[in-house]
Write an enzyme that holds these catalytic residues in place. Structure first.
Site, PDB file in Angstrom:
ATOM      1  N   GLY A  10       0.577  -1.282   0.045  1.00  0.00           N
ATOM      2  CA  GLY A  10      -0.080  -0.016  -0.065  1.00  0.00           C
ATOM      3  C   GLY A  10       0.777   1.292  -0.043  1.00  0.00           C
ATOM      4  N   LEU A  33      -3.699  -7.272  -1.562  1.00  0.00           N
ATOM      5  CA  LEU A  33      -3.999  -6.211  -2.887  1.00  0.00           C
ATOM      6  C   LEU A  33      -5.241  -5.909  -2.915  1.00  0.00           C
ATOM      7  N   ASP A  58      -4.928 -12.678   2.199  1.00  0.00           N
ATOM      8  CA  ASP A  58      -5.875 -11.947   3.240  1.00  0.00           C
ATOM      9  C   ASP A  58      -4.894 -12.469   4.785  1.00  0.00           C
ATOM     10  N   LYS A  84      -8.907   1.651   5.427  1.00  0.00           N
ATOM     11  CA  LYS A  84      -8.887   3.137   6.006  1.00  0.00           C
ATOM     12  C   LYS A  84      -9.550   4.073   5.657  1.00  0.00           C
ATOM     13  N   SER A 124      -3.003   5.683  14.541  1.00  0.00           N
ATOM     14  CA  SER A 124      -3.510   7.128  14.007  1.00  0.00           C
ATOM     15  C   SER A 124      -3.806   8.133  14.917  1.00  0.00           C
ATOM     16  N   TYR A 150     -14.025   3.530  11.624  1.00  0.00           N
ATOM     17  CA  TYR A 150     -12.498   3.101  11.393  1.00  0.00           C
ATOM     18  C   TYR A 150     -11.741   3.937  12.655  1.00  0.00           C
ATOM     19  N   LYS A 154      -9.145   1.636  14.937  1.00  0.00           N
ATOM     20  CA  LYS A 154      -7.742   1.772  15.513  1.00  0.00           C
ATOM     21  C   LYS A 154      -7.485   1.935  17.031  1.00  0.00           C
ATOM     22  N   TYR A 178       0.435   7.725  13.440  1.00  0.00           N
ATOM     23  CA  TYR A 178       0.690   8.789  12.345  1.00  0.00           C
ATOM     24  C   TYR A 178      -0.472   9.902  12.462  1.00  0.00           C
ATOM     25  N   ASN A 199     -10.639  10.664  -0.015  1.00  0.00           N
ATOM     26  CA  ASN A 199     -11.149  11.228   1.042  1.00  0.00           C
ATOM     27  C   ASN A 199     -10.295  12.146   1.497  1.00  0.00           C
ATOM     28  N   ASN A 200      -8.883  12.044   1.418  1.00  0.00           N
ATOM     29  CA  ASN A 200      -8.069  12.825   2.158  1.00  0.00           C
ATOM     30  C   ASN A 200      -7.660  13.933   1.284  1.00  0.00           C
ATOM     31  N   GLY A 293     -17.776  15.330  11.698  1.00  0.00           N
ATOM     32  CA  GLY A 293     -16.894  14.566  12.413  1.00  0.00           C
ATOM     33  C   GLY A 293     -15.527  15.329  12.551  1.00  0.00           C
TER      34      GLY A 293
HETATM   35  P1  NAD Z   1      -3.330   1.380   1.813  1.00  0.00           P
HETATM   36  O1  NAD Z   1      -4.751   1.058   1.612  1.00  0.00           O
HETATM   37  O2  NAD Z   1      -2.622   1.921   0.859  1.00  0.00           O
HETATM   38  O3  NAD Z   1      -2.583   0.164   2.603  1.00  0.00           O
HETATM   39  C1  NAD Z   1      -3.117  -0.682   3.201  1.00  0.00           C
HETATM   40  C2  NAD Z   1      -2.620  -2.134   2.711  1.00  0.00           C
HETATM   41  O4  NAD Z   1      -3.302  -3.221   3.215  1.00  0.00           O
HETATM   42  C3  NAD Z   1      -3.207  -2.429   1.247  1.00  0.00           C
HETATM   43  O5  NAD Z   1      -2.243  -2.630   0.476  1.00  0.00           O
HETATM   44  C4  NAD Z   1      -4.438  -3.227   1.482  1.00  0.00           C
HETATM   45  O6  NAD Z   1      -4.227  -4.002   0.007  1.00  0.00           O
HETATM   46  C5  NAD Z   1      -3.709  -4.344   2.468  1.00  0.00           C
HETATM   47  N1  NAD Z   1      -4.819  -5.031   3.126  1.00  0.00           N
HETATM   48  C6  NAD Z   1      -5.941  -4.533   3.417  1.00  0.00           C
HETATM   49  N2  NAD Z   1      -6.725  -5.519   4.085  1.00  0.00           N
HETATM   50  C7  NAD Z   1      -6.012  -6.494   3.986  1.00  0.00           C
HETATM   51  C8  NAD Z   1      -6.170  -8.065   4.582  1.00  0.00           C
HETATM   52  N3  NAD Z   1      -7.295  -8.354   5.068  1.00  0.00           N
HETATM   53  N4  NAD Z   1      -5.040  -8.795   4.242  1.00  0.00           N
HETATM   54  C9  NAD Z   1      -3.807  -8.291   3.873  1.00  0.00           C
HETATM   55  N5  NAD Z   1      -3.636  -7.250   3.088  1.00  0.00           N
HETATM   56  C10 NAD Z   1      -4.796  -6.122   3.523  1.00  0.00           C
HETATM   57  O7  NAD Z   1      -3.440   2.343   3.280  1.00  0.00           O
HETATM   58  P2  NAD Z   1      -2.074   3.227   3.721  1.00  0.00           P
HETATM   59  O8  NAD Z   1      -2.567   4.853   3.847  1.00  0.00           O
HETATM   60  O9  NAD Z   1      -0.820   2.853   3.288  1.00  0.00           O
HETATM   61  O10 NAD Z   1      -2.228   2.796   5.381  1.00  0.00           O
HETATM   62  C11 NAD Z   1      -1.441   1.973   5.893  1.00  0.00           C
HETATM   63  C12 NAD Z   1      -1.979   1.888   7.570  1.00  0.00           C
HETATM   64  O11 NAD Z   1      -1.746   2.826   8.006  1.00  0.00           O
HETATM   65  C13 NAD Z   1      -3.528   1.457   7.495  1.00  0.00           C
HETATM   66  O12 NAD Z   1      -3.398   0.462   8.546  1.00  0.00           O
HETATM   67  C14 NAD Z   1      -3.985   2.655   7.959  1.00  0.00           C
HETATM   68  O13 NAD Z   1      -5.033   2.594   8.675  1.00  0.00           O
HETATM   69  C15 NAD Z   1      -3.109   3.355   8.751  1.00  0.00           C
HETATM   70  N6  NAD Z   1      -2.842   4.846   8.623  1.00  0.00           N
HETATM   71  C16 NAD Z   1      -3.136   5.353   7.551  1.00  0.00           C
HETATM   72  C17 NAD Z   1      -3.164   6.908   7.503  1.00  0.00           C
HETATM   73  C18 NAD Z   1      -3.127   7.730   6.247  1.00  0.00           C
HETATM   74  O14 NAD Z   1      -3.697   8.763   6.303  1.00  0.00           O
HETATM   75  N7  NAD Z   1      -3.010   7.165   5.140  1.00  0.00           N
HETATM   76  C19 NAD Z   1      -3.157   7.787   8.764  1.00  0.00           C
HETATM   77  C20 NAD Z   1      -3.090   6.834   9.942  1.00  0.00           C
HETATM   78  C21 NAD Z   1      -3.059   5.402   9.895  1.00  0.00           C
HETATM   79  C1  WQD Z   2      -7.355  17.080   6.297  1.00  0.00           C
HETATM   80  C2  WQD Z   2      -8.082  18.449   6.195  1.00  0.00           C
HETATM   81  C3  WQD Z   2     -10.551  18.580   6.100  1.00  0.00           C
HETATM   82  C4  WQD Z   2     -10.632  17.037   1.932  1.00  0.00           C
HETATM   83  C5  WQD Z   2      -8.185  11.641   8.224  1.00  0.00           C
HETATM   84  C6  WQD Z   2      -8.881  10.372   9.209  1.00  0.00           C
HETATM   85  C7  WQD Z   2      -7.802   9.979  10.158  1.00  0.00           C
HETATM   86  C8  WQD Z   2      -6.314   9.435   9.117  1.00  0.00           C
HETATM   87  C9  WQD Z   2      -5.843  10.692   8.175  1.00  0.00           C
HETATM   88  C10 WQD Z   2      -5.916   7.457   9.110  1.00  0.00           C
HETATM   89  C11 WQD Z   2      -9.317  18.568   7.228  1.00  0.00           C
HETATM   90  C12 WQD Z   2      -9.944  19.171   4.917  1.00  0.00           C
HETATM   91  C13 WQD Z   2     -10.103  17.326   3.333  1.00  0.00           C
HETATM   92  C14 WQD Z   2     -11.065  17.773   1.269  1.00  0.00           C
HETATM   93  C15 WQD Z   2     -10.959  19.547   2.627  1.00  0.00           C
HETATM   94  N1  WQD Z   2      -6.553   8.475   8.463  1.00  0.00           N
HETATM   95  N2  WQD Z   2     -10.324  18.611   3.787  1.00  0.00           N
HETATM   96  N3  WQD Z   2     -11.318  18.928   1.513  1.00  0.00           N
HETATM   97  O1  WQD Z   2      -9.299  14.532   8.450  1.00  0.00           O
HETATM   98  O2  WQD Z   2      -7.331  14.980   9.302  1.00  0.00           O
HETATM   99  O3  WQD Z   2      -7.745  12.751   8.931  1.00  0.00           O
HETATM  100  O4  WQD Z   2      -7.168  10.885   7.519  1.00  0.00           O
HETATM  101  O5  WQD Z   2      -5.901   7.075  10.187  1.00  0.00           O
HETATM  102  O6  WQD Z   2      -8.157   8.966  10.773  1.00  0.00           O
HETATM  103  O7  WQD Z   2      -9.933  10.955   9.884  1.00  0.00           O
HETATM  104  O8  WQD Z   2      -7.394  14.132   7.156  1.00  0.00           O
HETATM  105  O9  WQD Z   2      -6.914  14.742   4.916  1.00  0.00           O
HETATM  106  O10 WQD Z   2      -9.483  14.043   5.453  1.00  0.00           O
HETATM  107  O11 WQD Z   2      -8.486  16.137   6.100  1.00  0.00           O
HETATM  108  O12 WQD Z   2     -11.024  20.585   3.021  1.00  0.00           O
HETATM  109  O13 WQD Z   2     -11.685  17.136  -0.066  1.00  0.00           O
HETATM  110  O14 WQD Z   2      -8.489  18.777   5.016  1.00  0.00           O
HETATM  111  O15 WQD Z   2     -11.661  19.059   6.490  1.00  0.00           O
HETATM  112  O16 WQD Z   2      -9.524  20.054   7.840  1.00  0.00           O
HETATM  113  P1  WQD Z   2      -8.264  14.292   8.520  1.00  0.00           P
HETATM  114  P2  WQD Z   2      -7.969  14.663   5.543  1.00  0.00           P
END
Ligand code: NAD
Ligand code: WQD
Length: 340
Positions: A10, A33, A58, A84, A124, A150, A154, A178, A199-200, A293
């Site tokens: 990922g 994947l 998986d 995620k 997270s 979600y 965590k 993170y 979403n992000n 939220g």
């Molecule tokens: P991502 O979706 O790119 O990576 C997650 C990976 O897990 C993917 O490759 C997916 O195919 C794999 N996966 C999902 N379910 C699975 C299963 N049942 N078995 C095996 N593989 C599986 O997401 P990411 O952004 O790289 O995030 C990685 C981790 O970090 C996640 O646990 C996420 O919750 C956490 N995290 C992400 C963020 C963020 O903003 N990206 C922030 C905080 C925490």
């Molecule tokens: C950042 C800022 C939005 C999108 C989320 C999860 C959190 C973590 C990271 C994994 C905020 C604003 C966003 C858009 C916008 N993931 N925004 N327009 O909300 O801090 O955290 O992702 O653990 O659990 O909740 O990150 O990137 O979604 O938003 O204005 O289209 O951008 O309101 O202020 P967030 P985000």
């Protein structure tokens, strides 16, 4: 060290694997994947010139996991696999609880059977819910005001891992909290490739910049922040990856939570302007209603990671924008097409 990386194909995982290989660790990835592409790991091999073992499975399939643990014999496991998407978790909560809890439960059981006692877990900043103080310290309140399934998975994972460690003195874990990962590897070969509309904020902005989406919706401009838009702590994914390598050196018993962020808050409009400067033109946006939220502001206290591992984020926001833009420009459709 020999390191098993779950979810290593990922976004964050592929950068973690790259940095582990760069430090001469041996890596095996298990990933189903479901939200990534094998092309990401091929490109990790291109970047590093090194091999990375891979099993498509998986993580909840305990027999497969057990046989990987036996044959590969890791010293530690970095556990990133899971779902995620905050918005999807609201619509499909049972799926999120099933995947995000059972992956960890099966992993802990299999690690116990195989006698492997070191875990680094992807947690997270979402566990802090509505911030009780700023900056957020690892000792700040967790679990209160988490607004989506979600985020609750965590938090529950953290509790499960802490209970497991309390019951097994030979097991220790680092919970990496993170903040907001952004950016990409400076080669432009790997980066964030969301399967759906992002979403992000950062991937949304780069998809607008590359013309895949028409404009950014800025969720609210009346927060109690300097410019009224939400403030977050955006950390370069390469710094985050280096934080995982640092966490492998952790030798304390029990469970240690560690923030990975920069310690600085950046507003949505600041991030947008930083991207516009890198792209060389204004990225279109519209102010819309706040997203339900969302909290107004969240950023990390990063003293603990510095104190225990000497880790701190070294890359700037501008570098993160440059790297994210290089990735997006070279790969406008992500991994589904060869790099431009
Ligand atoms: P991502 O979706 O790119 O990576 C997650 C990976 O897990 C993917 O490759 C997916 O195919 C794999 N996966 C999902 N379910 C699975 C299963 N049942 N078995 C095996 N593989 C599986 O997401 P990411 O952004 O790289 O995030 C990685 C981790 O970090 C996640 O646990 C996420 O919750 C956490 N995290 C992400 C963020 C963020 O903003 N990206 C922030 C905080 C925490
Ligand atoms: C950042 C800022 C939005 C999108 C989320 C999860 C959190 C973590 C990271 C994994 C905020 C604003 C966003 C858009 C916008 N993931 N925004 N327009 O909300 O801090 O955290 O992702 O653990 O659990 O909740 O990150 O990137 O979604 O938003 O204005 O289209 O951008 O309101 O202020 P967030 P985000």
């Amino acid at each position: 060290m020999r390191v098993l990386v779950t979810g290593g194909a990922g976004y964050i995982g592929s950068h973690v694997v790259t940095q582990l290989l760069a430090q001469d660790h041996q890596v095996h990835v298990i990933d189903d994947l479901s939200n990534s592409s094998i092309e990401g790991l091929r490109r990790v091999r291109t970047i590093t010139g090194q091999e990375v073992g891979f099993t498509r499975a998986d993580l909840r399939e305990k027999d497969t996991l057990t046989s990987i643990l036996r044959s590969f014999g890791p010293d530690a496991v970095i556990h990133l696999a899971g779902l995620k998407s905050v918005s999807e978790s609201v619509v499909r909560p049972a799926l999120y609880y099933n995947v995000n809890l059972n992956t960890t439960l099966v992993l802990l059981a299999a690690m116990g059977d195989a006698g492997i006692g070191r875990l680094v877990f992807s947690s997270s900043a979402t566990v802090y819910g509505v911030p009780s103080e700023l900056p957020l310290r690892e000792t700040s309140a967790v679990g209160m005001g988490i607004t989506n399934p979600y985020g609750r998975t965590k938090y529950m994972n953290e509790l499960i891992i802490a209970d497991h460690a309390a019951a097994h003195p030979d097991f220790s874990a680092v919970l990496l909290r993170y903040f907001n990962p952004i950016g990409a590897h400076p080669s432009g070969l790997i980066g964030e490739d969301p399967a759906q509309i992002p979403n992000n904020l950062a991937p949304y902005v780069t998809q607008v910049a590359v013309g895949r989406l028409p404009y950014l919706q800025v969720f609210g401009d009346e927060y109690d922040t300097p410019d009224g838009t939400g403030v977050r702590d955006y950390v370069h994914v390469m710094d985050l990856a280096d934080g995982h390598v640092a966490a492998l050196s952790h030798s304390d018993a029990g469970v240690t939570a560690v923030n990975l962020g920069t310690g600085r808050g950046t507003s949505v409009l600041e991030l947008l302007h930083a991207f516009s400067a890198v792209v060389g033109r204004e990225i279109p946006y519209r102010i819309v209603d706040p997203r339900p939220g969302d909290v107004a502001a969240a950023w990390a206290d990063v003293a603990r990671a510095r104190a225990i591992w000497g880790w701190e984020a070294s890359r700037t926001l501008s570098e993160a924008c440059v790297d994210a833009w290089r990735w997006q420009r070279q790969n406008p459709n992500g991994f589904s097409a060869p790099p431009a």
